[in-house]
Design a protein around this motif. Structure first.
Motif, PDB file in Angstrom:
ATOM      1  N   GLU A 195     -38.404  33.206  98.118  1.00 28.09           N
ATOM      2  CA  GLU A 195     -37.240  34.035  98.441  1.00 28.09           C
ATOM      3  C   GLU A 195     -35.998  33.193  98.744  1.00 28.09           C
ATOM      4  N   ARG A 196     -35.664  32.344  97.804  1.00 28.60           N
ATOM      5  CA  ARG A 196     -34.445  31.533  97.898  1.00 28.60           C
ATOM      6  C   ARG A 196     -34.156  31.011  96.497  1.00 28.60           C
ATOM      7  N   PRO A 197     -32.949  30.489  96.288  1.00 29.78           N
ATOM      8  CA  PRO A 197     -32.666  29.872  94.980  1.00 29.78           C
ATOM      9  C   PRO A 197     -33.630  28.728  94.712  1.00 29.78           C
ATOM     10  N   LEU A 198     -34.117  28.644  93.489  1.00 30.65           N
ATOM     11  CA  LEU A 198     -35.101  27.632  93.138  1.00 30.65           C
ATOM     12  C   LEU A 198     -34.440  26.289  92.841  1.00 30.65           C
ATOM     13  N   THR A 199     -35.160  25.227  93.123  1.00 25.24           N
ATOM     14  CA  THR A 199     -34.697  23.873  92.822  1.00 25.24           C
ATOM     15  C   THR A 199     -35.544  23.291  91.700  1.00 25.24           C
ATOM     16  N   LEU A 200     -35.126  22.151  91.201  1.00 21.81           N
ATOM     17  CA  LEU A 200     -35.922  21.469  90.186  1.00 21.81           C
ATOM     18  C   LEU A 200     -37.319  21.146  90.701  1.00 21.81           C
ATOM     19  N   ALA A 201     -37.413  20.776  91.970  1.00 22.50           N
ATOM     20  CA  ALA A 201     -38.716  20.450  92.546  1.00 22.50           C
ATOM     21  C   ALA A 201     -39.662  21.646  92.500  1.00 22.50           C
ATOM     22  N   ASP A 202     -39.105  22.865  92.612  1.00 18.06           N
ATOM     23  CA  ASP A 202     -39.942  24.072  92.585  1.00 18.06           C
ATOM     24  C   ASP A 202     -40.580  24.289  91.216  1.00 18.06           C
ATOM     25  N   VAL A 203     -39.862  23.938  90.145  1.00 19.17           N
ATOM     26  CA  VAL A 203     -40.349  24.268  88.800  1.00 19.17           C
ATOM     27  C   VAL A 203     -40.974  23.087  88.075  1.00 19.17           C
ATOM     28  N   ARG A 204     -40.800  21.867  88.593  1.00 19.80           N
ATOM     29  CA  ARG A 204     -41.261  20.687  87.867  1.00 19.80           C
ATOM     30  C   ARG A 204     -42.744  20.750  87.510  1.00 19.80           C
ATOM     31  N   GLU A 205     -43.563  21.204  88.444  1.00 16.33           N
ATOM     32  CA  GLU A 205     -45.011  21.204  88.228  1.00 16.33           C
ATOM     33  C   GLU A 205     -45.536  22.536  87.699  1.00 16.33           C
ATOM     34  N   GLU A 206     -44.657  23.509  87.498  1.00 12.81           N
ATOM     35  CA  GLU A 206     -45.072  24.793  86.933  1.00 12.81           C
ATOM     36  C   GLU A 206     -44.993  24.740  85.407  1.00 12.81           C
TER      37      GLU A 206
ATOM     38  N   ASP B 235     -34.675  19.104  73.169  1.00 11.89           N
ATOM     39  CA  ASP B 235     -35.136  20.247  73.955  1.00 11.89           C
ATOM     40  C   ASP B 235     -33.941  20.879  74.647  1.00 11.89           C
ATOM     41  N   PHE B 236     -34.014  22.205  74.848  1.00  5.55           N
ATOM     42  CA  PHE B 236     -32.928  22.935  75.465  1.00  5.55           C
ATOM     43  C   PHE B 236     -33.438  23.601  76.735  1.00  5.55           C
ATOM     44  N   ASN B 237     -32.855  23.222  77.881  1.00  3.15           N
ATOM     45  CA  ASN B 237     -33.228  23.812  79.168  1.00  3.15           C
ATOM     46  C   ASN B 237     -34.715  23.626  79.486  1.00  3.15           C
ATOM     47  N   VAL B 238     -35.293  22.532  79.051  1.00  8.81           N
ATOM     48  CA  VAL B 238     -36.687  22.229  79.409  1.00  8.81           C
ATOM     49  C   VAL B 238     -36.657  21.397  80.681  1.00  8.81           C
ATOM     50  N   LEU B 239     -37.130  21.983  81.780  1.00 12.80           N
ATOM     51  CA  LEU B 239     -37.004  21.370  83.104  1.00 12.80           C
ATOM     52  C   LEU B 239     -38.344  20.986  83.715  1.00 12.80           C
ATOM     53  N   SER B 240     -39.433  21.552  83.254  1.00  4.49           N
ATOM     54  CA  SER B 240     -40.750  21.281  83.840  1.00  4.49           C
ATOM     55  C   SER B 240     -41.403  20.070  83.184  1.00  4.49           C
TER      56      SER B 240
ATOM     57  N   TRP C  23     -43.268  30.165  83.172  1.00  2.00           N
ATOM     58  CA  TRP C  23     -41.915  30.679  83.265  1.00  2.00           C
ATOM     59  C   TRP C  23     -41.120  30.187  82.052  1.00  2.00           C
ATOM     60  N   GLY C  24     -39.960  30.806  81.811  1.00  2.00           N
ATOM     61  CA  GLY C  24     -39.129  30.358  80.701  1.00  2.00           C
ATOM     62  C   GLY C  24     -37.924  31.258  80.510  1.00  2.00           C
TER      63      GLY C  24
END
Length: 322
Positions: A185-196, A212-217, A239-240
């Motif tokens: 319940e907050r804005p997500l950071t890169l750390a939140d999505v890196r391992e997903e 790649d376009f917008n590939v963050l994980s 996610w994506g």
């Protein structure tokens, strides 16, 4: 005596320069390699300058003079294509058949409405329709598999291609309600999505290979098409980003949750009408381009789309858009 190269010589020169070898040019032009070599030698003799360095290299390399000539040759051949296209357009009547390539980024309702009107206006014109993503639309037009392309992903500049911006679409990152990211319940950071796991569409055309376009994980699953990506995200497998026009109903019904991820580049995704310069559209093709231009230019803005989709589940996107 002033040099007077023929158009055929210039075409052979361009083909050798672009394919990287005399043998490759012979295959593209369906001529014997000896004919290719003879044509280049005659052109060099007329110009009185060497165009390729042949000694000490497995493949011919352009000389400085060759590099300068290459730009002149491209310009002359492009002017010739424009002249040919103008003549073809003047002679052309209604097409018997039209091949169309459309990106999945084009809203489905716009496609349905324009093709329905096209059927009524041009009942005698057969339509071949291909739908795909990323570089597929551009690739099909460049390879003459489609007369007209409607989509984005202009992954490189092509002198033979005419592309006009006719509208735009939007991408939004989403997850299923059961996904762990949906519970933060907050804005997500890169750390939140890196391992997903992030679901990413692979480009079958190969035009965006290595990009790649917008590939963050760090963890990615690659799929062949956006429909599969949509279903896997709905199933909670990752996610994506997906087009707002595709996932709007899912967000409103609670089947997907839009997430706020500042590192994800959101905004307008331009949509182009593409065609080969040497292949101008006939009456039916020109009507179709203008119809999509009118339809897509009326698309609501990013903020308006958010309002249309409702507030619940979209407050994160609204904040990102402001």
């Amino acid at each position: 005596m002033l040099p007077n190269p023929t158009l055929d010589q210039l075409q052979v020169f361009l083909t050798v320069a672009e394919t990287g070898s005399f043998s490759a040019a012979s295959r593209v032009l369906n001529r014997a390699q000896s004919v290719i070599s003879y044509t280049i030698a005659n052109l060099e003799a007329q110009l009185e300058v060497p165009l390729f360095e042949r000694s000490g290299a497995r493949q011919p390399k352009l000389t400085d003079a060759g590099k300068a000539m290459l730009e002149d040759a491209r310009r002359l051949m492009a002017d010739l294509e424009v002249m040919r296209a103008r003549v073809k357009s003047m002679k052309q009547g209604l097409e018997a058949e039209l091949s169309l390539a459309i990106s999945v980024m084009v809203p489905a309702n716009a496609v349905m409405m324009e093709l329905r009107e096209f059927r009524e206006k041009f009942p005698s014109v057969a339509l071949n329709l291909n739908v795909g993503e990323l570089g597929m639309v551009m690739d099909m037009v460049l390879s003459d598999k489609a007369d007209i392309g409607i989509g984005g992903a202009l992954v490189r500049q092509e002198d033979s291609l005419i592309a006009e911006k006719i509208g735009y679409s939007f991408m939004v990152p989403v997850v299923a309600p059961v996904h762990p990211l949906a519970r933060i319940e907050r804005p997500l950071t890169l750390a939140d999505v890196r391992e997903e796991i992030q679901l990413v569409v692979s480009d079958a055309s190969g035009l965006t290979k290595g990009r790649d376009f917008n590939v963050l994980s760090y963890r990615t699953w690659r799929v062949s098409d956006i429909a599969t990506k949509h279903q896997l995200i709905k199933g909670g497998l990752g996610w994506g980003g997906l087009p707002v026009s595709l996932v709007g109903d899912d967000i409103m019904k609670g089947n997907l949750v839009a997430i706020k991820l500042e590192a994800y580049e959101q905004g307008e995704y331009p949509i182009y009408a593409m065609r080969k310069a040497a292949n101008p559209p006939g009456p039916a093709g020109q009507w179709l381009i203008e119809a999509f231009r009118r339809r897509l230019s009326m698309c609501p803005s990013h903020g308006e789309l958010i309002n249309m989709l409702g507030i619940d589940g979209l407050h994160a996107i609204r904040e990102a858009a402001e």
